[in-house]
Design a protein around this motif. Structure first.
Motif, PDB file in Angstrom:
ATOM      1  N   SER A   1       0.693  -0.899   0.035  1.00  0.00           N
ATOM      2  CA  SER A   1       0.171   0.111  -0.125  1.00  0.00           C
ATOM      3  C   SER A   1       0.743   1.210  -0.367  1.00  0.00           C
ATOM      4  O   SER A   1       0.380   1.860  -0.997  1.00  0.00           O
ATOM      5  N   PHE A   2       1.206   1.340   0.772  1.00  0.00           N
ATOM      6  CA  PHE A   2       2.476   2.179   0.637  1.00  0.00           C
ATOM      7  C   PHE A   2       4.363   2.877  -0.459  1.00  0.00           C
ATOM      8  O   PHE A   2       3.887   3.808  -0.759  1.00  0.00           O
ATOM      9  N   LEU A   3       4.191   1.454  -0.992  1.00  0.00           N
ATOM     10  CA  LEU A   3       4.366   1.424  -2.837  1.00  0.00           C
ATOM     11  C   LEU A   3       3.376   2.129  -3.431  1.00  0.00           C
ATOM     12  O   LEU A   3       3.939   3.017  -4.131  1.00  0.00           O
ATOM     13  N   TRP A   4       2.410   1.706  -3.279  1.00  0.00           N
ATOM     14  CA  TRP A   4       1.118   2.072  -4.456  1.00  0.00           C
ATOM     15  C   TRP A   4       1.116   3.702  -3.685  1.00  0.00           C
ATOM     16  O   TRP A   4       0.986   4.516  -4.967  1.00  0.00           O
ATOM     17  N   LEU A   5       1.106   4.097  -3.209  1.00  0.00           N
ATOM     18  CA  LEU A   5       0.943   5.793  -2.294  1.00  0.00           C
ATOM     19  C   LEU A   5       1.757   6.195  -3.499  1.00  0.00           C
ATOM     20  O   LEU A   5       1.230   7.565  -3.865  1.00  0.00           O
ATOM     21  N   GLN A   6       3.208   5.717  -3.118  1.00  0.00           N
ATOM     22  CA  GLN A   6       4.025   6.757  -4.389  1.00  0.00           C
ATOM     23  C   GLN A   6       3.667   7.051  -5.832  1.00  0.00           C
ATOM     24  O   GLN A   6       4.251   7.713  -6.242  1.00  0.00           O
TER      25      GLN A   6
ATOM     26  N   THR B   1     -11.273 -26.109  -9.691  1.00  0.00           N
ATOM     27  CA  THR B   1     -10.393 -25.608  -8.950  1.00  0.00           C
ATOM     28  C   THR B   1     -11.137 -23.917  -9.141  1.00  0.00           C
ATOM     29  O   THR B   1     -10.740 -22.645  -8.380  1.00  0.00           O
ATOM     30  N   PHE B   2     -11.849 -23.239  -9.934  1.00  0.00           N
ATOM     31  CA  PHE B   2     -12.048 -22.261 -10.176  1.00  0.00           C
ATOM     32  C   PHE B   2     -13.652 -21.777  -9.135  1.00  0.00           C
ATOM     33  O   PHE B   2     -13.721 -20.946  -8.537  1.00  0.00           O
ATOM     34  N   VAL B   3     -14.210 -22.817  -8.905  1.00  0.00           N
ATOM     35  CA  VAL B   3     -15.369 -23.142  -7.748  1.00  0.00           C
ATOM     36  C   VAL B   3     -14.504 -22.737  -6.808  1.00  0.00           C
ATOM     37  O   VAL B   3     -15.436 -21.432  -5.581  1.00  0.00           O
ATOM     38  N   TYR B   4     -13.132 -22.848  -6.598  1.00  0.00           N
ATOM     39  CA  TYR B   4     -12.272 -22.788  -5.062  1.00  0.00           C
ATOM     40  C   TYR B   4     -11.889 -21.403  -5.316  1.00  0.00           C
ATOM     41  O   TYR B   4     -12.367 -20.334  -3.798  1.00  0.00           O
ATOM     42  N   ILE B   5     -11.268 -21.035  -6.211  1.00  0.00           N
ATOM     43  CA  ILE B   5     -10.977 -19.567  -5.947  1.00  0.00           C
ATOM     44  C   ILE B   5     -11.805 -18.764  -6.123  1.00  0.00           C
ATOM     45  O   ILE B   5     -11.615 -17.669  -5.211  1.00  0.00           O
ATOM     46  N   ILE B   6     -12.785 -18.526  -6.759  1.00  0.00           N
ATOM     47  CA  ILE B   6     -14.056 -17.647  -6.684  1.00  0.00           C
ATOM     48  C   ILE B   6     -14.664 -17.198  -5.802  1.00  0.00           C
ATOM     49  O   ILE B   6     -14.910 -16.285  -5.053  1.00  0.00           O
ATOM     50  N   ILE B   7     -14.895 -18.637  -4.407  1.00  0.00           N
ATOM     51  CA  ILE B   7     -15.380 -18.893  -3.607  1.00  0.00           C
ATOM     52  C   ILE B   7     -14.115 -17.698  -2.461  1.00  0.00           C
ATOM     53  O   ILE B   7     -14.175 -17.032  -1.744  1.00  0.00           O
ATOM     54  N   THR B   8     -12.693 -18.522  -2.425  1.00  0.00           N
ATOM     55  CA  THR B   8     -11.915 -17.440  -1.270  1.00  0.00           C
ATOM     56  C   THR B   8     -11.665 -16.322  -1.985  1.00  0.00           C
ATOM     57  O   THR B   8     -11.153 -15.695  -0.651  1.00  0.00           O
ATOM     58  N   VAL B   9     -11.646 -15.958  -3.161  1.00  0.00           N
ATOM     59  CA  VAL B   9     -11.198 -14.373  -3.206  1.00  0.00           C
ATOM     60  C   VAL B   9     -12.892 -13.799  -3.013  1.00  0.00           C
ATOM     61  O   VAL B   9     -12.309 -12.598  -2.506  1.00  0.00           O
ATOM     62  N   PHE B  10     -13.804 -14.127  -2.867  1.00  0.00           N
ATOM     63  CA  PHE B  10     -15.162 -13.157  -2.864  1.00  0.00           C
ATOM     64  C   PHE B  10     -14.675 -12.756  -1.420  1.00  0.00           C
ATOM     65  O   PHE B  10     -15.000 -12.038  -0.747  1.00  0.00           O
ATOM     66  N   ILE B  11     -14.501 -14.377  -0.671  1.00  0.00           N
ATOM     67  CA  ILE B  11     -14.963 -13.658   0.899  1.00  0.00           C
ATOM     68  C   ILE B  11     -13.620 -12.077   1.400  1.00  0.00           C
ATOM     69  O   ILE B  11     -13.710 -12.130   1.711  1.00  0.00           O
ATOM     70  N   GLY B  12     -12.427 -12.658   0.209  1.00  0.00           N
ATOM     71  CA  GLY B  12     -11.506 -12.232   0.643  1.00  0.00           C
ATOM     72  C   GLY B  12     -11.338 -10.574   0.418  1.00  0.00           C
ATOM     73  O   GLY B  12     -11.271  -9.697   0.524  1.00  0.00           O
ATOM     74  N   ALA B  13     -12.604 -10.088  -0.452  1.00  0.00           N
ATOM     75  CA  ALA B  13     -12.913  -9.059  -1.148  1.00  0.00           C
ATOM     76  C   ALA B  13     -13.748  -8.466  -0.228  1.00  0.00           C
ATOM     77  O   ALA B  13     -13.673  -7.122  -0.004  1.00  0.00           O
ATOM     78  N   CYS B  14     -14.597  -9.158   0.124  1.00  0.00           N
ATOM     79  CA  CYS B  14     -15.612  -8.376   1.288  1.00  0.00           C
ATOM     80  C   CYS B  14     -15.167  -8.061   2.836  1.00  0.00           C
ATOM     81  O   CYS B  14     -15.045  -7.298   3.562  1.00  0.00           O
ATOM     82  N   ARG B  15     -13.607  -8.846   3.270  1.00  0.00           N
ATOM     83  CA  ARG B  15     -13.060  -8.440   4.350  1.00  0.00           C
ATOM     84  C   ARG B  15     -12.017  -7.473   4.112  1.00  0.00           C
ATOM     85  O   ARG B  15     -10.866  -7.186   5.032  1.00  0.00           O
ATOM     86  N   ILE B  16     -12.251  -6.123   3.204  1.00  0.00           N
ATOM     87  CA  ILE B  16     -10.646  -5.144   2.960  1.00  0.00           C
ATOM     88  C   ILE B  16     -11.219  -4.380   4.071  1.00  0.00           C
ATOM     89  O   ILE B  16     -11.745  -3.774   4.333  1.00  0.00           O
ATOM     90  N   LEU B  17      -9.686  -4.085   4.043  1.00  0.00           N
ATOM     91  CA  LEU B  17      -9.291  -3.606   5.048  1.00  0.00           C
ATOM     92  C   LEU B  17      -8.429  -2.410   5.357  1.00  0.00           C
ATOM     93  O   LEU B  17      -8.644  -1.044   5.373  1.00  0.00           O
TER      94      LEU B  17
ATOM     95  N   LEU C   1      -4.944   2.566   4.727  1.00  0.00           N
ATOM     96  CA  LEU C   1      -3.377   3.077   4.180  1.00  0.00           C
ATOM     97  C   LEU C   1      -3.189   4.278   3.948  1.00  0.00           C
ATOM     98  O   LEU C   1      -2.632   5.385   3.361  1.00  0.00           O
ATOM     99  N   MET C   2      -3.677   4.038   3.046  1.00  0.00           N
ATOM    100  CA  MET C   2      -4.030   4.481   1.484  1.00  0.00           C
ATOM    101  C   MET C   2      -4.894   6.079   1.067  1.00  0.00           C
ATOM    102  O   MET C   2      -4.331   7.246   0.785  1.00  0.00           O
ATOM    103  N   THR C   3      -5.911   6.120   2.319  1.00  0.00           N
ATOM    104  CA  THR C   3      -7.336   7.416   2.106  1.00  0.00           C
ATOM    105  C   THR C   3      -7.404   7.435   3.064  1.00  0.00           C
ATOM    106  O   THR C   3      -8.061   8.583   3.733  1.00  0.00           O
ATOM    107  N   GLY C   4      -7.666   6.916   3.967  1.00  0.00           N
ATOM    108  CA  GLY C   4      -8.353   7.653   5.915  1.00  0.00           C
ATOM    109  C   GLY C   4      -9.060   6.619   5.652  1.00  0.00           C
ATOM    110  O   GLY C   4      -9.935   6.347   4.660  1.00  0.00           O
ATOM    111  N   TYR C   5     -10.636   6.957   7.080  1.00  0.00           N
ATOM    112  CA  TYR C   5     -11.682   7.038   6.351  1.00  0.00           C
ATOM    113  C   TYR C   5     -12.411   7.693   5.724  1.00  0.00           C
ATOM    114  O   TYR C   5     -13.137   8.718   6.303  1.00  0.00           O
ATOM    115  N   GLN C   6     -12.459   7.696   4.553  1.00  0.00           N
ATOM    116  CA  GLN C   6     -13.084   8.989   4.349  1.00  0.00           C
ATOM    117  C   GLN C   6     -14.433   7.982   3.332  1.00  0.00           C
ATOM    118  O   GLN C   6     -14.461   7.300   2.886  1.00  0.00           O
TER     119      GLN C   6
END
Length: 324
Positions: A156-161, A249-265, A270-275
């Protein structure tokens, strides 16, 4: 709280011992080959790991489930009252006002819809690209997987630059060569979330690439040879051979990626703050629980979020399951 934790842990340990004894008695009744000493040793070796998993995984879940129906305030841990469904009423009341919670849910949905197909698509393309013999493919595998092992905070700090405003930012410097004026990518509501989506897909697709590669390795080469003899081109080989072989394999990946995406924090924190234009549901839950100290309300939000993710996951499993 300490007494409650010890009590729950003791009950769990006793239940585990009862299960182990019942397992031994059942096996003896069925006249199975059963060595008592080796079985006792196996369960004793398993007990510490199970207790640790219970203490650091299951126990927090149980506490969070209980706190969701209380008015637990972090600075007053001894003044907890059961309020039943008041926290859930507050959740839907705030949602109706279209405040921060509304933006958090909206941004989370935008992120999920954007990052899931992008990340899975990149992972599939990269896996097909490196799925070939040679030293070059191994180098590409390492390069594509490298962002995964880097801490998300560092990324995140790398992409901030890269996305820094003004002419000092790497992206703005490159665009300046073509006469494009510098842009504040992370403060503009139109570009902030797309930037976070691209960052997240870039950082995580290497892991899914390896999973796709494991699925590709299980597809028999004879099928591709048979398709070649029938005159199939690359596109038809992918449609008739590769894709059916990667379905599970695709079923497993789409489920795990979906769960991880819902938990984005981490990224918006780090990049924008509470906006309002980048706050997500997990970030909102974190703020309510640790910044504003309302653990009860935060736990209620977590429970609603868990029910939503679980429901969508079950729907995905039914949609993509293989027919007999």
């Amino acid at each position: 709280m300490l007494k409650t934790t010890i009590t729950i842990l003791a009950v769990f340990t006793i239940a585990f011992i009862i299960f182990a004894v019942y397992d031994g008695i059942t096996a003896k009744r069925r006249k199975e080959v059963y060595r008592t000493k080796s079985t006792i040793t196996a369960y004793l070796m398993l007990l510490p790991a199970v207790n640790l998993a219970f203490m650091f995984v299951m126990l927090p879940i149980l506490y969070s489930l209980g706190y969701a129906f209380t008015d637990y305030y972090l600075l007053k841990p001894n003044e907890i009252n059961i309020v039943w469904f008041e926290n859930f009423k507050d959740f839907f009341s705030e949602l109706a006002t279209k405040g921060t919670l509304y933006h958090a849910i909206k941004n989370t949905l935008i992120f999920v819809v954007g990052v899931v197909p992008l990340q899975i698509g990149l992972a599939l393309l990269l896996s097909l690209f490196v799925n070939r013999p040679g030293i070059g493919s191994k180098i590409f595998k390492v390069c594509f997987f490298a962002p995964v092992v880097i801490s998300l905070s560092v990324t995140s700090f790398l992409w901030l630059q890269i996305l820094a405003p003004g002419e000092n930012g790497l992206l703005n410097s490159l665009l300046g060569l073509f006469g494009i004026a510098p842009h504040d990518w992370l403060r503009d509501p139109r570009t902030a979330m797309p930037c976070i989506i691209v960052l997240s897909a870039w950082q995580g697709c290497g892991y899914q690439m390896l999973i796709f590669l494991s699925g590709l390795s299980n597809i028999r080469k004879e099928l591709y040879e048979a398709a070649s003899l029938d005159g199939a081109n690359r596109l038809r080989k992918f449609k008739l051979v590769t894709w059916p072989g990667l379905r599970s394999t695709f079923v497993y990946i789409i489920i795990t990626v979906f769960i991880g995406a819902c938990r984005i924090l981490t990224q918006p924190m780090l990049m924008t703050g509470y906006q309002d234009h980048t706050v997500t549901l997990s970030y909102y839950m974190y703020q309510q629980g640790y910044t504003f100290r309302w653990v009860g309300y935060s736990s209620a939000v977590a429970l609603i979020m868990t029910i939503f993710i679980g429901g969508i996951t079950l729907i995905q499993r039914r949609m993509f399951r293989e027919k007999k």
